[in-house]
Design a protein around this motif. Structure first.
Motif: not given
Length: 142
Positions: A98-108, A110-120
Motif C-alpha cells: 500500500x502506497x505510504x507516501x506522506x504517511x509518516x509526515x502526516x502522523x508526525x 497529527x501528533x504535533x497538533x495533538x500536543x505530543x512532545x518530541x519524545x512522545x
C-alpha cells in the motif's frame, strides 16, 4: 477477518490492525529492532499471527510501500520488497503493498497538533503511520 499492517523502517516497524469487519484501523505498537535485522520483525509478525490475541484472525498482511513522489523506487522500496519476499517464505497469507507516501509526515503532524512532545511523538509515530496506511488500504478495497 483482520488485516495486519506494517510500516517498516531500518530500526523500527509500526504495526496496526483492522477490526474484524475491515472498517477501523488501530495502531498497535512501535517495534524497535536491531538495525536491518528483519528476522526480528518476521518473528514479531509470526507472534501476531500465531500467539497473540489475534491468532487465526488475520487474513492479509499490508506493507507500507515507500515510493517517491514521482512514483520511482528508492533503496527503501527495494528493502521493503526484499522483506516481503523473506516474510513470504514464512507465511501463506497474502502480502499486499500500500502506497505510504506522506504517511509518516502526516502522523508526525497529527501528533504535533495533538500536543505530543518530541519524545512522545517518536514513540507513537510509526504505529500511527501504519494506522494511516491501513486506513488508506481499507478505503481502497471497500
Amino acid at each position: 477477518m483482520r488485516k495486519l499492517c506494517l510500516d517498516l523502517g531500518t530500526k523500527t516497524c509500526g504495526f496496526a490492525i483492522s477490526d474484524p469487519l475491515g472498517i477501523i484501523a488501530t495502531g498497535l505498537e512501535n517495534f524497535y529492532f536491531d538495525e536491518n535485522n528483519f528476522k526480528q520483525v518476521i518473528a514479531k509478525v509470526l507472534n501476531y499471527l500465531n500467539e497473540s490475541e489475534y491468532k487465526n484472525q488475520i487474513d492479509t498482511i499490508v506493507l507500507g510501500y515507500p515510493i517517491r513522489m514521482d512514483l520511482s523506487k528508492s533503496e527503501r522500496t527495494f528493502m521493503v520488497e526484499r522483506f516481503a519476499k523473506r516474510l513470504g517464505e514464512h507465511i501463506t497469507l497474502p502480502i499486499v503493498f500500500q502506497d505510504e507516501r506522506q504517511s509518516t509526515m502526516n502522523a508526525e503532524e497529527i501528533l504535533m497538533n495533538a500536543g505530543f512532545s518530541r519524545k512522545k511523538r517518536k514513540t507513537k509515530k510509526d504505529s500511527l503511520a501504519a494506522q494511516l496506511i491501513l486506513e488508506d488500504y481499507l478505503r481502497r478495497i471497500s
